[in-house]
Every structure is written in structure tokens, then in C-alpha cells.
Write an enzyme that holds these catalytic residues in place. Structure first.
Site, PDB file in Angstrom:
ATOM      1  N   HIS A  39      49.679  47.069  46.673  1.00  0.00           N
ATOM      2  CA  HIS A  39      48.304  46.440  47.081  1.00  0.00           C
ATOM      3  C   HIS A  39      48.036  45.865  45.574  1.00  0.00           C
ATOM      4  O   HIS A  39      48.146  45.968  44.709  1.00  0.00           O
ATOM      5  CB  HIS A  39      47.150  47.507  47.219  1.00  0.00           C
ATOM      6  CG  HIS A  39      47.451  48.353  48.332  1.00  0.00           C
ATOM      7  ND1 HIS A  39      47.082  49.655  48.520  1.00  0.00           N
ATOM      8  CD2 HIS A  39      47.637  48.147  49.466  1.00  0.00           C
ATOM      9  CE1 HIS A  39      47.222  50.184  49.458  1.00  0.00           C
ATOM     10  NE2 HIS A  39      47.692  49.034  50.250  1.00  0.00           N
TER      11      HIS A  39
ATOM     12  N   ALA B  27      47.584  47.901  42.084  1.00  0.00           N
ATOM     13  CA  ALA B  27      46.611  48.716  42.312  1.00  0.00           C
ATOM     14  C   ALA B  27      47.123  49.995  42.006  1.00  0.00           C
ATOM     15  O   ALA B  27      46.321  51.087  42.709  1.00  0.00           O
ATOM     16  CB  ALA B  27      46.058  48.454  43.820  1.00  0.00           C
ATOM     17  N   TYR B  28      48.300  50.440  41.402  1.00  0.00           N
ATOM     18  CA  TYR B  28      48.888  51.577  41.145  1.00  0.00           C
ATOM     19  C   TYR B  28      49.480  52.336  42.527  1.00  0.00           C
ATOM     20  O   TYR B  28      49.633  53.499  42.689  1.00  0.00           O
ATOM     21  CB  TYR B  28      48.047  52.415  40.382  1.00  0.00           C
ATOM     22  CG  TYR B  28      47.067  51.903  39.562  1.00  0.00           C
ATOM     23  CD1 TYR B  28      47.749  51.273  38.569  1.00  0.00           C
ATOM     24  CD2 TYR B  28      45.864  52.127  39.492  1.00  0.00           C
ATOM     25  CE1 TYR B  28      47.128  50.720  37.251  1.00  0.00           C
ATOM     26  CE2 TYR B  28      45.034  51.510  38.720  1.00  0.00           C
ATOM     27  CZ  TYR B  28      45.352  50.520  37.446  1.00  0.00           C
ATOM     28  OH  TYR B  28      44.888  50.193  36.606  1.00  0.00           O
ATOM     29  N   HIS B  29      49.616  51.443  43.627  1.00  0.00           N
ATOM     30  CA  HIS B  29      50.029  51.931  44.970  1.00  0.00           C
ATOM     31  C   HIS B  29      51.567  51.658  45.361  1.00  0.00           C
ATOM     32  O   HIS B  29      51.751  51.320  46.523  1.00  0.00           O
ATOM     33  CB  HIS B  29      49.321  51.430  45.800  1.00  0.00           C
ATOM     34  CG  HIS B  29      47.616  51.889  45.868  1.00  0.00           C
ATOM     35  ND1 HIS B  29      46.338  51.184  46.239  1.00  0.00           N
ATOM     36  CD2 HIS B  29      46.997  52.748  44.845  1.00  0.00           C
ATOM     37  CE1 HIS B  29      45.417  51.944  45.683  1.00  0.00           C
ATOM     38  NE2 HIS B  29      45.859  52.741  44.873  1.00  0.00           N
ATOM     39  N   SER B  30      52.531  51.554  44.435  1.00  0.00           N
ATOM     40  CA  SER B  30      53.824  51.113  44.757  1.00  0.00           C
ATOM     41  C   SER B  30      54.250  51.995  45.990  1.00  0.00           C
ATOM     42  O   SER B  30      54.371  53.270  45.917  1.00  0.00           O
ATOM     43  CB  SER B  30      54.679  51.107  43.558  1.00  0.00           C
ATOM     44  OG  SER B  30      54.397  50.447  42.625  1.00  0.00           O
TER      45      SER B  30
END
Length: 619
Positions: free
Chosen positions: A317, A539-542
Site C-alpha cells: 500500500h 505503508a509497511y504492508h509488503s
């Protein structure tokens, strides 16, 4: 559960990675099959060694002060970002991201799972696991979501709710128009709404993390956890995984008690499960000879399995966080707490230590929104986006194009300045752009080559421009709005009607703020585009780098999580997501892990366990 001082020589099941997925899978397997020896290998230290992480607000601000349990990967320079190199964080501690994240709980759209088109992974299949995994303690009407209070992982309202709830709701009503007003926005069905945002905080005011919720309470003797050990590669006999090669790499950890570095092979009698995350699992596969042959040869690794999907389709994200000045004294002193002002921080910490309540028992993320564009707005974003949205979300009302939360403080890795602030942290849920992550060499300690891919597809930039305007109109309708914080906003022409506002702006409109809408020119839109290029971030959502697809579609695992082309090797973490999920990722990794544990148990041929699988219900 036991912690070993040295890595054992063998186990029935080896779980590589003690993050969110690894902790859940290990616990479920150990409790269901006491006859199997389960070994968890984690590079970082035991989370119980970092007591500060349990304190919600303090641990969140610690994240901005170079938290030692985070590793950062600098991506390659991105042309669309003006040569900027985005940074991607990786949790380096038992519990993974749940030990160091911003404590925000969110849920994706139900249709996100159906879009995966994989047997056993639809929303109907996963629904019972929501109740099994989450102990939902945040108020809501019975039946308004699939949550229950019967799960393991605590989700609550935290120990405090900020005081501007009605002002927030009023501003949402003015700007979002047709949006649903929700008790909470985590229903798996809300695509256009606003309301309370639950938190990853326990009922007694501590951080929820999977290690504490699942792993540490496990009392079975068949589960061993070793921290401070790095997974080098998977070891094979022919095409069957028979173990892993590990390196005791002198990470600071009570589990070792030695400063000697060593390498050894640990044998797996049943299976190896990779749970190293979207940035770690593809690297282990590539060091093991599984991946794109060109990548492997360039890294000096012998090709075992030609599997070009490994490390491909890195998805994330895309986040922007505009900040605003707030009226002094209007709501709680989060900024003063962040600056460490003793007269404020001392009493707040004292209250927390005594009661587990107060703003220290919160992250401040009390309210959030999920928004979808109108047809007029879709058209304004151009034909490329219009075609894309028609394909992925126009007819799926549970999908929010953008999600955000309001943060009642200065949210940045730079020190908080004097004054009072709030921030709107929002991310594009379904970007079309994709990146990649690949090893550079066979050295497990070498930094991988990561490409963010941000804004590399034309569909994405117009979404951020649309959202920037939307969130700014919302912020201007808050009673404590005092103007934009200039360094986190576009550089509009001072003569433009879209110029940044300040409390002493002589040209500030006299119209009621409910009626006034900022007009943007073509030049203003260009300024917003430039701002996005300079500021858009992870967004740290890999996810997505070992996608659950067929091999010919650049897939890496099948629906049973088996790696294509080999046996006794599975991947079970966020890397398997074959398409994006419109949410923060904790809720998703729990479902992946719970489902993965059931898949493994079913494959062991234990009829009683198979019969106990939660039955799919109408959701």
C-alpha cells in the site's frame, strides 16, 4: 514451549521465521500434535527481552526513534519518484511486525479473498478462522461483524478514547456524504464508511503481539524456539526438502549465551515451512536455488528449480501523511508526551503503570475511514484508472479505494517540533504498480535488491491526487484545524486559491467552512503530483512475492502452500497473497497462518483433527 541455548540437530517440522505467521502455525501444530517435534527459528531476539514494546504509546514513538528491532531495506532509486529511494522496514524480533507495529487493527474486504480464486481461501472458507484467531473486545452490535470474543489475539479500544469523536463524525458527514457511519470500520464489508478504529491492545492495556498471544502461553514440550539464528538456505535430497542450513549469528539474545558464530544443518523429518515474510521468504528460496535462473546465476547460486515468480510482484500500500496544526489545548497532549515533556509524560506514565489506562494505553488511532470514489471522481482520474477500477473494484462495494486514520500528534521520523498537530495517515489500498525483491549474492546477511515500483503504473498517481483533496477538505472541517504544516504538503503558488492556509491568513475565506470547497487548477494538480512523488512511502504492508498461483502465472506456491517443483517445502506468510488486500495486514497474516496450520494437520492424516476443522458458515 522451551527456548534452546543452541540449535537442535533435528525436528519433525521446522518453521523458519518467528514472526506473525510462524508463531501462530507453531503453536497450533504443537498443541494439536504433541507427537511431533516443532522447531521455530528466528533471527531476532525474544520479544520478552524488550519490555518497552509492551507499552502502546511509548513503543509507537520508539518506532520513530530508530527502534533497534527494525531492519530497514533501502530500495533502488525510483525514476517516478525523482530518483528517491523508498525504505521498507522488516521486523527483527520474535512476534515480527506485531511486536513493533503501530498497533492498528483493520480488516480487508471480504471480496479480496474471493478475488484470489484459490480453493480453500475464499472469504467463506476463512470466516470461521476470524472467530478462532481474534478475541474482539471492542464494542459493537452483535452480528455486525464476524468477530467474537472467543479467539486468542486481543483487539480492543485500548485504555483511552480521544475526546474529539463527535467533531470527527461531523466532518466525515460533511465530506463523505453517502458514507456509512459505523460502530467500527472493521467488518470485512465496509467499503465506504467511517467510525471507531479498534487497536492491537490487550484488555489490560498492553501491546497485542502473536508471540505473547500464541507462542509463550503454549505449555507443550514438543515446541522449541531458537532466537538469534539466521536461515541460510533449505537443504534438499533430490527435490525433497530435508532440512535447513542455519547460522548462529551472534544476535543479542538470551537464547544463545554464546558469542561464537557457527553454521550447521538442522534436519526436518516431515516438512520445512518458510514464514520469513514477503521480503525474507523469497530470499531463502533464492539462496536455496529456487527462483528466476538469471537472478540466481547473477548471485552465484546454482539453479535447482526454475521458478521465475520468486521475488516477483512485490506489492505494498502506498502511504501519504499530510500533517496539520491544531488548536492548543483542544484535545489530549500527545505531542507533549512524544517530546518527553516531564510535566506531561510523568503523570501519564504514572497513571498507566498504576491502572493500565490513559493515553499511554493507546496509539491515538481511535477513528478511521474507508472511502470509495463517486463515478464523477472516477472519470476525473482518467481513462487508465477508470478501466482499472472497473476491473478490480467498481462492482464490489466492500472495497475501499483508500483507507485512513486520524492521528492526534506529529507523525514523523523527524523530532516533533513545538506546537500541537494532527495527521491524516492514509494509504491506497489497491495500487496497480508492482516491485520486486531479489538476492544480490548467496550471503544471507547481504542486503537484497528491492524495487518498490511505486507510481510506475499510470493508474496510481491520480488516486493520490483525488485523496489528497478529499482528506484536506475533511481536515478543514474539524474545529481544531489551524492550518497545514507546510513541510508535509504540496508547494502551491502563494497566489493560488489552493494555497496553504494559516490561522492569520488575511485572504482566508469568510464563508462557513461547511460550504467552502477549495478549487484546484491544473497547476495545483501538478503541485500535488510532485508532492506525492516526493513523499509517497511504504505503508509497511509488503505482500505477494511468493504468490499463490500456477507456475505459468508467476506463482510460487499452490493452494496447499507447496512450493512448485519441490516436495516437503511450504511458504505460509504474507508473501503468498496473489492480489492486494484493502487493509493493514495483521488480520490477514493471522488468517493465513490459521489456515496454513489446518492444511498441514489435514495432510498428516489425523482423522480427528480433520473433523475438528471449523465449518464454513454463511457470512
Amino acid at each position: 514451549m522451551s527456548s534452546a541455548n543452541i540449535c537442535p540437530d533435528e525436528a519433525d517440522v521446522i518453521i523458519c521465521g518467528g514472526g506473525g505467521a510462524g508463531c501462530v502455525i507453531a503453536t497450533r501444530l504443537a498443541e494439536a500434535r504433541p507427537d511431533l517435534s516443532i522447531l521455530v527459528l528466528e533471527q531476532g531476539p525474544d520479544n520478552r527481552e524488550a519490555k518497552r514494546l509492551n507499552r502502546p504509546l511509548d513503543s509507537l514513538f520508539w518506532l520513530f526513534q530508530q527502534n533497534p528491532y527494525l531492519k530497514w531495506i533501502d530500495c533502488e532509486p525510483e525514476k517516478e519518484l525523482g530518483g528517491r529511494q523508498p525504505r521498507i522496514p522488516v521486523g527483527n524480533i520474535l512476534g515480527g511486525g506485531t511486536s513493533i507495529n503501530t498497533l492498528m487493527y483493520n480488516t480487508p474486504a471480504a471480496s479480496d479473498f474471493d478475488d484470489w480464486q484459490q480453493p480453500g481461501w475464499s472469504y467463506r472458507d476463512l470466516g470461521p478462522l476470524i472467530r478462532k484467531s481474534i478475541k474482539f473486545l471492542s464494542p459493537e452490535r452483535p452480528g455486525s461483524s464476524p468477530h467474537s470474543d472467543q479467539g486468542v489475539f486481543h483487539v480492543s479500544s485500548g485504555g483511552h478514547t480521544v475526546s474529539y469523536g463527535e467533531a470527527y463524525a461531523k466532518a466525515c458527514r460533511l465530506v463523505l456524504r453517502e458514507a456509512e457511519e459505523c460502530e467500527n470500520v472493521t467488518t470485512y464489508r465496509t467499503g465506504h464508511g467511517f467510525g471507531r478504529q479498534p487497536k492491537l491492545i490487550t484488555s489490560d492495556g498492553k501491546r497485542s503481539n502473536v508471540a505473547d498471544a500464541y507462542l509463550h502461553p503454549c505449555r507443550t514440550r514438543n515446541l522449541t524456539v531458537v532466537t538469534g539464528v539466521t536461515i541460510d538456505k533449505v537443504v534438499f535430497e533430490g527435490t525433497r526438502a530435508i532440512g535447513v542450513q542455519v547460522i548462529g549469528n551472534n544476535q543479542p539474545s538470551a537464547s544463545f549465551g554464546t558469542r561464537e558464530k557457527y553454521t550447521k544443518i538442522v534436519k526436518a523429518h516431515r516438512t520445512v515451512i518458510l514464514t520469513c515474510g514477503a521480503l525474507g521468504s523469497p530470499a531463502v528460496l533464492e539462496r536455496s536455488g529456487i527462483g528466476n535462473p538469471d537472478v540466481l546465476r547473477a548471485a552465484g547460486v546454482k539453479v535447482k528449480v526454475d521458478l521465475p515468480g520468486v521475488g516477483h510482484d512485490l506489492d505494498d500500500h502506498q502511504l501519504i501523511c499530510p500533517m496539520y496544526r491544531a488548536t492548543e489545548g483542544y484535545y489530549e497532549p500527545f505531542d507533549q508526551y512524544a517530546r518527553g515533556e516531564k510535566s506531561v509524560k510523568g503523570p501519564i506514565d504514572e497513571e498507566y503503570d498504576r491502572t493500565g489506562k490513559g493515553i499511554a494505553a493507546s496509539n491515538g488511532f481511535d477513528f478511521g475511514m474507508k472511502i470509495r470514489p463517486t463515478q464523477e471522481e472516477v472519470t476525473s482520474m482518467g481513462p487508465a484508472f477508470e478501466r482499472y477500477w472497473k476491473r478490480i473494484g467498481a462492482d464490489k462495494p466492500d472495497k475501499p479505494l483508500y483507507s485512513n486514520v486520524i492521528l492526534p500528534y506529529f507523525y514523523s521520523y523527524r523530532p516533533p517540533p513545538e506546537g500541537k498537530y494532527f495527521c491524516i495517515g492514509g494509504f491506497h489500498n489497491y495500487p496497480a504498480s508492482r516491485g520486486s525483491v531479489h538476492i544480490r549474492s548467496s550471503d544471507p546477511f547481504a542486503t537484497p535488491r528491492a524495487v518498490s515500483g511505486f507510481l510506475t503504473r499510470p493508474e496510481d498517481l491520480p488516486v493520490h491526487v483525488w485523496y489528497y483533496k478529499k482528506q484536506r477538505e475533511f481536515c478543514r472541517r474539524l474545529p481544531f484545524y489551524e492550518g497545514e504544516e507546510p513541510e508535509s504538503h504540496p508547494r502551491f503558488d502563494p497566489k493560488s486559491a489552493a494555497r496553504l492556509r494559516t490561522s492569520d491568513d488575511p485572504n482566508r475565506t469568510d464563508k462557513p467552512i461547511e460550504e467552502d470547497t477549495i478549487p484546484y487548477s491544473a497547476e495545483d494538480d501538478k503541485a500535488i503530483e510532485q508532492y506525492v512523488r516526493e513523499n509517497v512511502a511504504t505503508a509497511y504492508h509488503s505482500i505477494g512475492t511468493c504468490a499463490m498461483r500456477k507456475r505459468e502465472a508467476k506463482g510460487v506456491v499452490d493452494a496447499r502452500l507447496n512450493v512448485h517443483g519441490v516436495q516437503s517445502l511450504k511458504v505460509a506468510d504474507l508473501s503468498i497473497c496473489p492480489s492486494n488486500i484493502g487493509s493493514n495486514t495483521t488480520s490477514v497474516v493471522l488468517l493465513i497462518a490459521e489456515n496454513a496450520a489446518q492444511i498441514f494437520l489435514e495432510e498428516q492424516g489425523d482423522g480427528s483433527l480433520h473433523a475438528s476443522r471449523p465449518r464454513a458458515a454463511k457470512l
